[in-house]
Design a protein around this motif. Structure first.
Motif, PDB file in Angstrom:
ATOM      1  N   CYS A 170       0.754  -1.141   0.097  1.00  0.00           N
ATOM      2  CA  CYS A 170       0.075   0.069   0.069  1.00  0.00           C
ATOM      3  C   CYS A 170       0.811   1.268   0.010  1.00  0.00           C
ATOM      4  N   ARG A 171       0.294   2.434  -0.361  1.00  0.00           N
ATOM      5  CA  ARG A 171       1.052   3.753  -0.281  1.00  0.00           C
ATOM      6  C   ARG A 171       0.728   4.461   1.131  1.00  0.00           C
ATOM      7  N   ASP A 172      -0.083   4.155   1.609  1.00  0.00           N
ATOM      8  CA  ASP A 172      -0.158   4.936   3.223  1.00  0.00           C
ATOM      9  C   ASP A 172      -1.049   3.619   4.003  1.00  0.00           C
ATOM     10  N   TYR A 173      -0.181   3.298   4.965  1.00  0.00           N
ATOM     11  CA  TYR A 173      -0.795   2.327   5.700  1.00  0.00           C
ATOM     12  C   TYR A 173      -1.853   2.975   6.774  1.00  0.00           C
ATOM     13  N   THR A 174      -1.820   4.289   6.746  1.00  0.00           N
ATOM     14  CA  THR A 174      -2.783   4.933   7.730  1.00  0.00           C
ATOM     15  C   THR A 174      -4.081   5.119   7.065  1.00  0.00           C
ATOM     16  N   LYS A 175      -4.398   4.617   5.910  1.00  0.00           N
ATOM     17  CA  LYS A 175      -5.430   4.495   4.854  1.00  0.00           C
ATOM     18  C   LYS A 175      -5.878   3.220   5.022  1.00  0.00           C
ATOM     19  N   ASP A 176      -6.885   3.001   4.303  1.00  0.00           N
ATOM     20  CA  ASP A 176      -7.410   1.631   4.149  1.00  0.00           C
ATOM     21  C   ASP A 176      -7.426   1.045   2.863  1.00  0.00           C
ATOM     22  N   LYS A 177      -6.552   1.499   2.029  1.00  0.00           N
ATOM     23  CA  LYS A 177      -6.430   0.948   0.303  1.00  0.00           C
ATOM     24  C   LYS A 177      -4.959   0.204   0.514  1.00  0.00           C
ATOM     25  N   GLY A 178      -5.272  -1.084  -0.165  1.00  0.00           N
ATOM     26  CA  GLY A 178      -3.881  -1.882  -0.598  1.00  0.00           C
ATOM     27  C   GLY A 178      -4.335  -3.167  -1.179  1.00  0.00           C
ATOM     28  N   PHE A 179      -3.258  -4.000  -1.311  1.00  0.00           N
ATOM     29  CA  PHE A 179      -3.321  -5.359  -1.841  1.00  0.00           C
ATOM     30  C   PHE A 179      -2.755  -6.231  -1.112  1.00  0.00           C
ATOM     31  N   PHE A 180      -3.248  -7.611  -0.871  1.00  0.00           N
ATOM     32  CA  PHE A 180      -2.555  -8.593  -0.184  1.00  0.00           C
ATOM     33  C   PHE A 180      -1.793  -9.542  -1.426  1.00  0.00           C
ATOM     34  N   ILE A 181      -0.312  -9.437  -1.240  1.00  0.00           N
ATOM     35  CA  ILE A 181       0.652 -10.001  -2.208  1.00  0.00           C
ATOM     36  C   ILE A 181       0.659 -11.383  -1.827  1.00  0.00           C
ATOM     37  N   GLU A 182       0.978 -11.731  -0.532  1.00  0.00           N
ATOM     38  CA  GLU A 182       1.478 -13.286  -0.172  1.00  0.00           C
ATOM     39  C   GLU A 182       0.899 -13.468   1.117  1.00  0.00           C
ATOM     40  N   VAL A 183       0.774 -14.767   1.347  1.00  0.00           N
ATOM     41  CA  VAL A 183       0.962 -15.081   2.951  1.00  0.00           C
ATOM     42  C   VAL A 183       1.810 -16.194   3.222  1.00  0.00           C
ATOM     43  N   ASN A 184       2.406 -16.109   4.372  1.00  0.00           N
ATOM     44  CA  ASN A 184       3.609 -16.851   4.778  1.00  0.00           C
ATOM     45  C   ASN A 184       2.935 -17.742   5.866  1.00  0.00           C
ATOM     46  N   PRO A 185       2.706 -19.110   5.727  1.00  0.00           N
ATOM     47  CA  PRO A 185       2.291 -19.930   6.908  1.00  0.00           C
ATOM     48  C   PRO A 185       3.244 -20.037   7.915  1.00  0.00           C
ATOM     49  N   ILE A 186       4.493 -19.885   7.625  1.00  0.00           N
ATOM     50  CA  ILE A 186       5.497 -20.001   8.758  1.00  0.00           C
ATOM     51  C   ILE A 186       6.209 -18.485   8.985  1.00  0.00           C
ATOM     52  N   PRO A 187       5.470 -17.793   9.402  1.00  0.00           N
ATOM     53  CA  PRO A 187       6.161 -16.323   9.560  1.00  0.00           C
ATOM     54  C   PRO A 187       7.058 -16.106  10.365  1.00  0.00           C
ATOM     55  N   GLY A 188       8.241 -15.347  10.191  1.00  0.00           N
ATOM     56  CA  GLY A 188       9.226 -15.185  11.177  1.00  0.00           C
ATOM     57  C   GLY A 188       8.829 -14.013  12.066  1.00  0.00           C
ATOM     58  N   PHE A 189       9.051 -14.455  13.547  1.00  0.00           N
ATOM     59  CA  PHE A 189       8.800 -13.346  14.344  1.00  0.00           C
ATOM     60  C   PHE A 189       9.848 -12.325  14.946  1.00  0.00           C
ATOM     61  N   MET A 190      11.125 -12.687  14.390  1.00  0.00           N
ATOM     62  CA  MET A 190      12.035 -11.819  14.624  1.00  0.00           C
ATOM     63  C   MET A 190      11.959 -10.439  14.425  1.00  0.00           C
ATOM     64  N   MET A 191      11.190  -9.941  13.238  1.00  0.00           N
ATOM     65  CA  MET A 191      11.117  -8.692  12.806  1.00  0.00           C
ATOM     66  C   MET A 191      10.248  -8.090  13.752  1.00  0.00           C
ATOM     67  N   HIS A 192       9.371  -8.675  14.311  1.00  0.00           N
ATOM     68  CA  HIS A 192       8.684  -7.956  15.328  1.00  0.00           C
ATOM     69  C   HIS A 192       9.145  -7.838  16.561  1.00  0.00           C
ATOM     70  N   HIS A 193       9.980  -8.802  17.220  1.00  0.00           N
ATOM     71  CA  HIS A 193      10.717  -8.980  18.279  1.00  0.00           C
ATOM     72  C   HIS A 193      11.776  -7.977  18.466  1.00  0.00           C
ATOM     73  N   TYR A 194      12.365  -7.934  17.196  1.00  0.00           N
ATOM     74  CA  TYR A 194      13.795  -6.757  17.173  1.00  0.00           C
ATOM     75  C   TYR A 194      13.567  -5.979  15.862  1.00  0.00           C
ATOM     76  N   PRO A 195      12.377  -4.966  15.766  1.00  0.00           N
ATOM     77  CA  PRO A 195      12.588  -4.248  14.649  1.00  0.00           C
ATOM     78  C   PRO A 195      13.868  -3.225  14.719  1.00  0.00           C
ATOM     79  N   HIS A 196      14.381  -2.671  13.537  1.00  0.00           N
ATOM     80  CA  HIS A 196      15.467  -1.739  13.475  1.00  0.00           C
ATOM     81  C   HIS A 196      14.757  -0.440  13.891  1.00  0.00           C
ATOM     82  N   GLN A 197      13.517  -0.198  13.799  1.00  0.00           N
ATOM     83  CA  GLN A 197      12.912   1.157  14.482  1.00  0.00           C
ATOM     84  C   GLN A 197      11.422   0.827  15.041  1.00  0.00           C
ATOM     85  N   GLY A 198      11.328   1.624  16.032  1.00  0.00           N
ATOM     86  CA  GLY A 198      10.228   1.292  16.657  1.00  0.00           C
ATOM     87  C   GLY A 198       9.919   0.298  18.046  1.00  0.00           C
TER      88      GLY A 198
END
Length: 322
Positions: free
Chosen positions: A275-303
């Motif tokens: 999506c262009r802007d995640y604060t709005k409600d437009k966008g597309f589902f591109i893929e789904v990962n059935p075994i998603p990695g959690f590391m990016m959420h536990h250790y984001p580079h920012q936030g």
């Protein structure tokens, strides 16, 4: 044997709940979790709550898009490509497209922004080269997926137990020029930087493919402050960076992701959302990962750091698996 970091965050949370973990065979990623007289198996972040048929759908990019479209969710226009003439027709119709292998992960084999037949032929061969045929039925082994290119940035929307949402904005691996070092030297320098759970930018055929499409190579010297993206897909495993946006994502996107997870009957689902802007409600589902990695959420580079592993363990307890 060293435990996979993708499952380690889950095992660490399990321990806090008094749950014992036992490795199965010689695997780095498959464990039995046991509490009192109950036990369950986990493979990284995949649990027994996901059925075989829906795992098979999620592991095939065409079947994922087909299922989501049938259920009424926004996906880019797509086509299963069985021969090169079909790919040419799709390009003529949409002018700018994406070619993907049906089953590869971590962004392997994907070419974005294809506009010419010459680029298209290379992209199809590139995708087929990276197709993981072990994960596909024989019917799909020589096929690729074509998608209409859609504008926006790449985001990961993680859904757990159809109610918990974690969101990341993903930035593809890049280097910034200083007017004197080559792209290879800039990559090596960035790889030496010490950051928590940072993954190195891997110099491989995929990276060189991305540079070539920008008329660049590893020996070129970018000008001062010029940002050169060395990957087109924003994948953490290949040196991408992440920004936590969980509290800022539009509520309609969160609800749509939960509903999509329900449609796929996946209690843990990692959606790639463009999506262009995640604060709005437009966008597309591109893929789904059935075994998603959690590391990016536990250790984001920012936030803010999040804890989806805790929610996964609580989900298993709630469903009486442990």
């Amino acid at each position: 044997m060293k435990t996979s970091p993708y499952v380690k965050v889950v095992l660490n949370e399990a321990e806090k709940f008094g749950i014992k973990a036992r490795r199965i065979g010689n695997s780095k990623s498959i464990f039995a979790l046991q509490r009192k007289n109950k036990f369950t198996y986990v493979y990284q972040t995949l649990t027994e709550l996901v059925s075989d048929p829906y795992y098979t759908i999620a592991a095939n990019k065409f079947l994922t898009s087909y299922t989501l479209k049938k259920a009424g969710f926004p996906v880019p226009e797509f086509k299963l490509i069985k021969d090169y003439s079909e790919a040419i027709n799709f390009l003529k119709r949409h002018k700018k497209i994406v070619i993907k292998p049906l089953s590869a992960n971590r962004g392997k084999g994907i070419t974005i922004g294809i506009k010419t037949e010459e680029d298209l032929r290379r992209a199809v061969n590139f995708a087929l080269k990276h197709t993981s045929k072990k994960k596909l039925q024989k019917t799909y082994s020589k096929c690729v997926l074509a998608e209409k290119a859609v504008p926006g940035d790449d985001h990961r929307i993680l859904v757990i137990d159809y109610k918990h949402i974690f969101a990341i904005k993903k930035i593809p691996a890049y280097v910034i020029g200083n007017g004197k070092d080559t792209i290879r030297q800039l990559i090596n320098r960035k790889n030496r930087e010490k950051k928590e759970h940072k993954r190195k930018i891997v110099i491989d055929e995929s990276l060189e493919h991305v540079l070539a499409r920008q008329d660049l190579n590893l020996q070129d010297v970018p000008i001062m402050d010029d940002r050169v993206f060395v990957r087109r897909t924003a994948n953490l495993a290949t040196g991408g960076e992440t920004i936590d946006i969980t509290d800022k994502v539009n509520p309609n996107i969160k609800k749509m992701a939960i509903d999509a997870a329900k449609a796929l009957q996946m209690t843990v689902a990692g959606f790639d959302f463009m999506c262009r802007d995640y604060t709005k409600d437009k966008g597309f589902f591109i893929e789904v990962n059935p075994i998603p990695g959690f590391m990016m959420h536990h250790y984001p580079h920012q936030g803010r750091k999040r804890n989806p592993a805790k929610k996964l363990i609580q989900m298993l307890i709630k469903h009486h698996k442990i």
